[in-house]
Design an enzyme around this catalytic site. Sequence first.
Site, mmCIF file in Angstrom:
data_model
loop_
_atom_site.group_PDB
_atom_site.id
_atom_site.type_symbol
_atom_site.label_atom_id
_atom_site.label_comp_id
_atom_site.label_asym_id
_atom_site.label_seq_id
_atom_site.Cartn_x
_atom_site.Cartn_y
_atom_site.Cartn_z
ATOM 1 N N LYS A 1 0.935 -1.133 -0.044
ATOM 2 C CA LYS A 1 -0.111 0.019 0.073
ATOM 3 C C LYS A 1 0.911 1.371 -0.136
ATOM 4 C CE LYS A 1 -3.771 1.849 2.888
ATOM 5 N NZ LYS A 1 -4.772 1.520 4.016
ATOM 6 N N SER B 1 -9.723 1.136 2.598
ATOM 7 C CA SER B 1 -8.797 1.963 2.037
ATOM 8 C C SER B 1 -7.933 1.393 1.272
ATOM 9 C CB SER B 1 -8.260 3.045 2.982
ATOM 10 O OG SER B 1 -7.602 2.696 3.960
ATOM 11 N N SER C 1 -9.607 -1.355 6.837
ATOM 12 C CA SER C 1 -9.269 -1.166 5.571
ATOM 13 C C SER C 1 -8.608 -2.434 4.869
ATOM 14 C CB SER C 1 -8.179 -0.048 5.675
ATOM 15 O OG SER C 1 -9.097 1.223 5.527
HETATM 16 N N1 GLN Z 1 -13.067 3.224 6.459
HETATM 17 C C1 GLN Z 1 -12.351 3.742 7.609
HETATM 18 C C2 GLN Z 1 -12.102 5.092 7.634
HETATM 19 O O1 GLN Z 1 -12.323 5.692 6.568
HETATM 20 C C3 GLN Z 1 -11.270 2.738 7.915
HETATM 21 C C4 GLN Z 1 -10.089 3.219 7.201
HETATM 22 C C5 GLN Z 1 -8.938 2.307 7.690
HETATM 23 O O2 GLN Z 1 -8.910 1.223 8.128
HETATM 24 N N2 GLN Z 1 -7.659 2.679 7.095
HETATM 25 O O3 GLN Z 1 -11.478 5.798 8.621
#
Ligand code: GLN
Length: 486
Positions: A83, A158, A182
């Site tokens: 990532k 994400s 994510s």
């Molecule tokens: N969807 C969650 C957020 O927007 C989790 C994001 C993540 O785990 N980095 O914060």
Amino acid sequence: MTAPGVPLGAAAIANAVMKGARGPVDAVEAAFNQADAVNAGPSGLNALLWTDEAAATQAASILEARRDEAPAPGLLGVPVVLKDNIATLELPTTCGSRILEGYVSPYEATVARRLREAGAVIIAKANMDEFAMGSSNEFSAYGPARHPLDPSRVPGGSSGGSAVAVAAGVVPIALGSETGGSVRQPAAFCGIVGVKPTYGRVSRYGLVAFASSLDQVGVFGRSVADAAAGLGAISGHDRFDSTSADVTVPDYRAAYSRSMNGVVIGVPREYFPESLDPRIRAHCDRALEALRELGATVKEVSLARTDLAIPAYYIIAPAEASSNLARFDGVRYGLRLQGDGLRGMYEATRSRGFGPEVTRRIILGTYVLSAGYYDAYYRQAQRVRALIVQDFAEVFSSGVNLLFTPTTPTPAFPIGAKTSDPYEMYLNDIFTVTANLAGIPAMSIPIGRVDGLPVGGQLMAPHFQEFEMFSAAFAVERALGEEAHR
Ligand code: GLN
């Protein structure tokens, strides 16, 4: 539709390279060919942001010399994707943001170094929601990544690009990051395995901070074995991260042969609301039935504060983010735009460098930490977090070994369906944020499909019990076989 044949798993690639049946350069070339194939055409999946084929090929070519090493490097010649919020040497680290466009880190994340030491070749940095804030990969400054089975849908986020790279057969293992789901959510959407380890299991050194008390690096695998191999390679104490724990790291792959006899699986009723799609519930029931047939006991439990998790998370995470992201000021990293004096430069850089969701989080976070609202919001959210931790502690101390739930309330949704309503987007994380708030390990495995789209089942375990969690994941994977993808 991109239907990769049957791509090789990490162990198969490493064994072939080890025996000399396949050159590491060939393995890397095959990954690049597949990456080109899935990116071709107007509905290209846009999974990878930055690649350097010449550098990856060069890194692969010197691996031939490591064939005779003892112990054998477990991921010899295995191509991997990271990532874009994990610092790598040479390739850029932009966090999917304009504010870091072209930024190359002067140092390397511990997880990147450990993968290379295990013999893996980092072939690319993957697309992601800007600074890991999002659940669909639509908040990337470099365009959305797309679902490998239906390019009109999101792959989840994400860590969307990493999930797509694995699901589309580019690499068997990819790293993502987890703050609230994510890795597990895109794994569920894309029909692959995604693991979030215990907070402290894996070093965060070189992972660009979003919410430091929640962040962990996570692993995607095409199979449970791939995820186990990837997590094994990156786990363990690191003197560069004082929150990393000095706890022995078992060989997670060995969980394959662990029996389910006598294992108690808790099914928290709050994760199966009336509104849950009955087809998702049916897939969960089938997976639980498989565990029962293998000797596990399944019992209903309650995690009563589950409905408070989303509000608490969306106060704590933005609060920490507003502080962590203060460093992107136009002075030290990446983008700098001129304005009227120092303040003008800050304003121009930050208002143009950050996208809408990151801006929303910084404003939210600054608000809940401000003197007049700190007690009402931030302190209250911390109290709620303590109650959620307590919920899990009580269930796990009552003889329950693992928990099983759906990973997400729905399968992958169409691109554009939730971008205009942030709260709708946040509700995606309803079954995943709890594990981050509690710091416990959790993973998603494929358990079936709804309308042709993958659905994930989630396993959660007490702190540092990843091995037990993997043993149930292996058992379900084996029991369901092809059913997990139907
Ligand atoms: N969807 C969650 C957020 O927007 C989790 C994001 C993540 O785990 N980095 O914060």
